[in-house]
Design a protein around this motif. Structure first.
Motif, PDB file in Angstrom:
ATOM      1  N   ASN A  87       0.821  -1.217   0.000  1.00 32.07           N
ATOM      2  CA  ASN A  87       0.000   0.000   0.000  1.00 32.07           C
ATOM      3  C   ASN A  87       0.851   1.261   0.000  1.00 32.07           C
ATOM      4  O   ASN A  87       0.346   2.360  -0.188  1.00 32.07           O
ATOM      5  N   ASP A  88       2.130   1.072   0.230  1.00 33.01           N
ATOM      6  CA  ASP A  88       3.016   2.225   0.207  1.00 33.01           C
ATOM      7  C   ASP A  88       3.361   2.528  -1.257  1.00 33.01           C
ATOM      8  O   ASP A  88       4.097   1.780  -1.899  1.00 33.01           O
ATOM      9  N   PRO A  89       2.815   3.611  -1.794  1.00 30.84           N
ATOM     10  CA  PRO A  89       2.968   3.872  -3.229  1.00 30.84           C
ATOM     11  C   PRO A  89       4.430   4.057  -3.631  1.00 30.84           C
ATOM     12  O   PRO A  89       4.823   3.714  -4.745  1.00 30.84           O
ATOM     13  N   SER A  90       5.249   4.563  -2.743  1.00 32.45           N
ATOM     14  CA  SER A  90       6.641   4.836  -3.107  1.00 32.45           C
ATOM     15  C   SER A  90       7.384   3.531  -3.370  1.00 32.45           C
ATOM     16  O   SER A  90       8.328   3.473  -4.135  1.00 32.45           O
ATOM     17  N   TRP A  91       6.921   2.445  -2.694  1.00 31.05           N
ATOM     18  CA  TRP A  91       7.633   1.182  -2.858  1.00 31.05           C
ATOM     19  C   TRP A  91       7.529   0.660  -4.286  1.00 31.05           C
ATOM     20  O   TRP A  91       8.521   0.382  -4.921  1.00 31.05           O
ATOM     21  N   ASP A  92       6.309   0.554  -4.753  1.00 26.45           N
ATOM     22  CA  ASP A  92       6.111  -0.057  -6.061  1.00 26.45           C
ATOM     23  C   ASP A  92       6.868   0.715  -7.132  1.00 26.45           C
ATOM     24  O   ASP A  92       7.507   0.148  -8.002  1.00 26.45           O
ATOM     25  N   GLU A  93       6.815   2.026  -7.002  1.00 27.66           N
ATOM     26  CA  GLU A  93       7.506   2.850  -7.978  1.00 27.66           C
ATOM     27  C   GLU A  93       9.009   2.627  -7.900  1.00 27.66           C
ATOM     28  O   GLU A  93       9.689   2.479  -8.901  1.00 27.66           O
TER      29      GLU A  93
ATOM     30  N   THR B  29       9.787  -0.986  -9.419  1.00 21.60           N
ATOM     31  CA  THR B  29       9.580  -1.247 -10.836  1.00 21.60           C
ATOM     32  C   THR B  29      10.353  -0.257 -11.689  1.00 21.60           C
ATOM     33  O   THR B  29      10.748  -0.571 -12.788  1.00 21.60           O
ATOM     34  N   LYS B  30      10.564   0.935 -11.152  1.00 20.46           N
ATOM     35  CA  LYS B  30      11.373   1.905 -11.900  1.00 20.46           C
ATOM     36  C   LYS B  30      12.577   2.274 -11.046  1.00 20.46           C
ATOM     37  O   LYS B  30      12.474   3.118 -10.164  1.00 20.46           O
TER      38      LYS B  30
END
Lengths: 649, 211
Positions: A195-201, A204-205
């Motif tokens: 749920n931590d948006p910074s993680w996925d970004e 993956t990038k």
């Protein structure tokens, strides 16, 4: 959750994919090769996978990827780490950004290696943490832990499986199979807050490379500071590994608990059995458990899964529990030395058995059989209970003679033809044949007997230079395979040119890395990303270096021998490229040859000169094994009566 | 000879399953399909919800040398079958069965291909090794059971030497010694082998079972 039968190497590859690895590089080497191949199979295109020219190149490329924010994996066998040791030693000081894990496979025995070196010792030397898995299941979990540890402590991490882990299959619970494991899904790692948006970004990038000269550029001053940090980091990791890394544990009566579980208190005093214990790690852990089950003995076991940094507190707890300890491990006595050292440090009087006191041998593998025998002796269990009686022990007649069956060059192998061409052309002239690592090391066997030296990748070319300088009367040849030439042969050629040496370099170019299972290399142009790149030309390299070179098909026996005779007449550095594809990547050129029993005089020259497995003796007659013959026609050039005939097309 | 495979005569593995790990060794010469045979047994056991471990010879030792695979079901610790504990040995040629005999339990079953595989070193020594002595010695073992299979005859009928591993495995399955059914073997093949090879492997099974 799916249950799979995975080889240790497959479990590592899948675990890395599930951990969100983005950059994977390695050099093939038994028993490590299948790790990278597994990732390549599972790759949906979002992971960069490459066979690098050698292990040093692989690690350095991975460092760049990690410093740019992508999780990176490097795979190699233990001797490969010798090649990659230069960047590793410094990387340990500088540290990583995204997780960087080296899978370094050790080979107790050794089964297919030059040395029985222990990567756990290399971990201690380079101050890089080492995880030591004991099964396919642990391989899958530990590779994921390794990335977490790498990032948490900003250090490269080594995962060190051994051959019996790499090449053993076991049941593994994973979050999907190779087919249903899209890396995009895989990035959603269990331990991460999705749920931590910074993680996925972030995952993956990758962030990309951020300039920071004080961090990424090594200077003596920063190294002095980093050295202190590295030692403090090791101490902290040792504490954390003992406290909370669950594969490290003490267990008894099938109960597995952390060392500091209160129920262990006073165990040593409460039970006689507990005054004796076994310390182990890796595959030896399972040998110990099976031996104890067999003997019906119940003693505490300390399983060390992080041999470096050593989980000191757990070991101290174990030493307090046991008066007498057997340490079962392969290769170096790593755990044993740590325990002996702790006894000295803590003024403990304990008896420690293992390699240092001669209870277990230094060389070779451990086994259920030898561990059972040693444990029975130490526990006072009658020897009969430790016996492994087999059907063969009960035989009444002596064993019949059976043929020796060492590994040999395949029927139709072009290396056999290359060695034969050189052997024929040299004749009785004094010569030295320097060999190297690959299938062609098997050219040492009778009847070819064409390998006089073998040390490490690329050493044939350079050792030849030393021999020729000191022993100039002999013609000195060096034999090197195509993949080995790219991995570490070129430096030796340049040395020969620069220092005006006098050697004949034979490149055995079969267009693949055959010994480890047909991996592509720079000369093939094929990449692990499925893109055919630009193939690097070996003749062009020689041309550029000003080395006189000729390319010849070794299966054309006459032309091949002429090329060798030609080279013998010349001086300086000259090269012959014997080019013909490995039989495992090509179709037979011709049908199997046929022996005309009318004209065969039974001289056995074909057998005695080339030792091809396709030529056999049955009922006293020389015959062709049609299931093996590749139709290479080499034997036809040897037969004095022309009795070996071309098979019908 | 295939028709002489006695159906359900040796339910050794089932017995072994109740008493601890069940152990199987597969021995032969590199290139004969040893690894596939071992993976198929593992797949069949896995389909029965067994915990499975295997160990195989991969790498340098493969090139025409002696190779051996270990398969263990039940709750094995080590992936390697200890000496004297294999319930079943599948041997691709007689001499390799003799070489690996120390792995076999005293009451174990040997499923052995009758045709000998020659070796270049034997040819160099002018040895006339044909496997006869090896087979005779195996049959004289006082406590073990030997099942001879003329694997080459079935391979010829199928039209490929590549199915030898399936022939021997099917013979072992037919005896009941693996504790798995013919259908389980067929499923395992469908699950692991490339589709274009299914027909020839299934035909080999048909010939062994005499269907």
């Amino acid at each position: 959750m799916t249950i799979h039968l995975y080889m240790g190497n497959e479990a590592i590859g899948m675990g890395a994919v599930h951990a969100g690895v983005r950059f994977v590089a390695g050099y093939p080497g038994t028993p490590s090769t299948e790790v990278l191949e597994t990732v390549a199979k599972a790759n949906d295109g979002s992971i960069h996978v490459e066979w690098s020219t050698n292990e040093k190149a692989a690690l350095e490329a991975a460092i760049g990827a990690s410093w740019s924010g992508a999780r990176a994996l490097v795979t190699m066998k233990q001797v490969g780490l010798n090649v990659a040791s230069d960047p590793l030693m410094t990387l340990s000081y500088i540290g990583v950004k995204a997780g960087l894990v080296l899978v370094v496979a050790d080979d107790p025995g050794p089964i297919s290696s030059q040395t029985e070196q222990d990567t756990r010792s290399f971990g201690k030397f380079s101050k890089v943490p080492v995880l030591d898995p004991s099964s396919s299941g642990e391989c899958y979990g530990m590779i994921q832990d390794a990335f977490e540890i790498s990032e948490k402590y900003s250090t490269p991490v080594i995962l060190r499986p051994t051959t019996r882990i790499c090449h053993a299959c076991g049941t593994v619970k994973t979050r999907g199979g190779i087919a249903d494991c899209a890396p995009a899904e895989a990035f959603k790692h269990a331990d991460v807050d999705e749920n931590d948006p910074s993680w996925d970004e972030g995952r993956t990038k990758p962030e990309g490379f951020v300039r920071d000269t004080l961090r990424w550029v090594v200077f003596p001053r920063t190294s002095y500071e980093n050295h202190g940090k590295v030692e403090r980091r090791a101490t902290q990791m040792a504490e954390d590994f003992a406290e909370s890394y669950h594969p490290n544990r003490i267990e008894m009566s099938g109960k597995r608990r952390a060392y500091n579980d209160p129920s262990w208190q006073n165990l040593g005093k409460a039970s006689d059995a507990a005054s004796f214990g076994v310390a182990c790690g890796g595959i030896s852990y399972h040998y110990v458990r099976e031996a104890l089950e067999r003997l019906g003995a119940d003693v505490p076991i300390m399983k060390v899964s992080t041999p470096y940094p050593f989980p000191v507190k757990m070991a101290q707890s174990f030493l307090n529990m046991c008066d007498e300890i057997l340490v079962v491990e392969e290769l170096d006595p790593v755990i044993e030395r740590e325990l002996v050292s702790l006894c000295g440090q803590d003024y403990l009087k304990r008896t420690i058995h293992g390699k240092l006191d001669g209870t277990l041998p230094y060389a070779g593998e451990q086994s259920v059989e030898n561990v059972t025998k040693v444990l029975a002796g130490l526990l006072g269990i009658p020897a009969e209970q430790a016996a492994f009686t087999s059907a063969g022990d009960l035989a009444t007649a002596p064993k019949p003679a059976i043929p020796a069956r060492p590994p040999v060059l395949c029927a139709g192998c072009p290396h056999r033809a290359s060695f034969y061409a050189v052997k024929k052309a040299v004749g009785k002239r004094p010569a030295v044949f320097c060999g190297d690592i690959g299938c062609y090391t098997l050219g040492n066997a009778a009847p070819l007997d064409m390998v006089d030296t073998c040390v490490c990748m690329g050493a044939d070319i350079t050792i030849a230079q030393g021999i020729k300088t000191v022993d100039p009367e002999k013609i000195v040849f060096s034999f090197i395979g195509d993949s080995t030439f790219f991995a570490s042969g070129i430096t030796g050629v340049i040395n020969a040119v620069y220092n005006r040496h006098d050697i004949i370099i034979c490149v055995l170019d079969n267009s693949t890395t055959a010994m480890t299972g047909m991996q592509p290399h720079p000369g093939t142009g094929h990449t692990m990303m499925g893109v055919d790149g630009s193939a690097v030309s070996i003749p062009a390299i020689f041309d550029a270096l000003g080395v006189d070179n000729v390319t010849v098909n070794p299966l054309d026996a006459e032309a091949a021998q002429a090329a060798v005779r030609d080279a013998i007449e010349k001086t300086g550095v000259r090269a012959i490229i014997f080019k013909s594809p490995c039989v495992n990547i090509s179709k037979p050129l011709h049908p199997p040859v046929v022996i005309n029993q009318e004209t065969c005089i039974g001289c056995h020259k074909c057998i005695d000169q080339i030792g091809c497995p396709g030529i056999i003796i049955r009922d006293g007659r020389v015959e062709i094994d049609e299931t093996l013959c590749f139709g290479c026609q080499l034997c036809r050039s040897i037969c004095p009566t022309g009795a070996i005939e071309k098979g019908e097309e | 000879m295939s028709n002489t495979v006695p159906e359900g005569a040796y339910p050794l593995m089932d017995k072994a399953l109740q008493n601890g790990p069940l152990n199987c060794v597969i021995c032969g010469v590199g290139g004969q399909g040893n690894v596939l045979a071992s993976r198929l047994i593992a797949d069949m056991l896995l389909a029965k919800n067994e915990h499975v471990k295997t160990a195989e010879t991969i790498g340098m030792a493969q090139r025409g040398g002696s190779v051996m695979s270990h398969v263990r079901g039940g709750h094995p610790q080590s992936p390697l079958v200890p000496r004297g504990t294999a319930n079943v040995m599948i041997a691709f040629e007689p001499g390799e069965a003799v070489r690996c005999i120390d792995f076999l339990a005293p009451d174990g079953l040997i499923v052995v291909n009758t045709r000998a595989t020659q070796s270049p070193s034997a040819a160099l020594e002018r040895s006339s090794y044909d496997g006869t002595d090896a087979l005779a010695w195996l049959e004289e073992l006082p406590t073990a059971t030997v099942l001879k299979v003329d694997g080459d005859a079935i391979c010829k009928q199928v039209g490929s030497p590549r199915v030898l591993n399936i022939v021997l495995l099917a013979a072992a399955v037919k005896t009941g010694a693996i504790g798995c059914t013919r259908e389980a073997l067929e499923d395992a093949i469908r699950g692991r082998v490339k589709e274009r090879f299914h027909a020839m492997n299934l035909k080999a099974i048909d010939l062994v079972f005499g269907a």
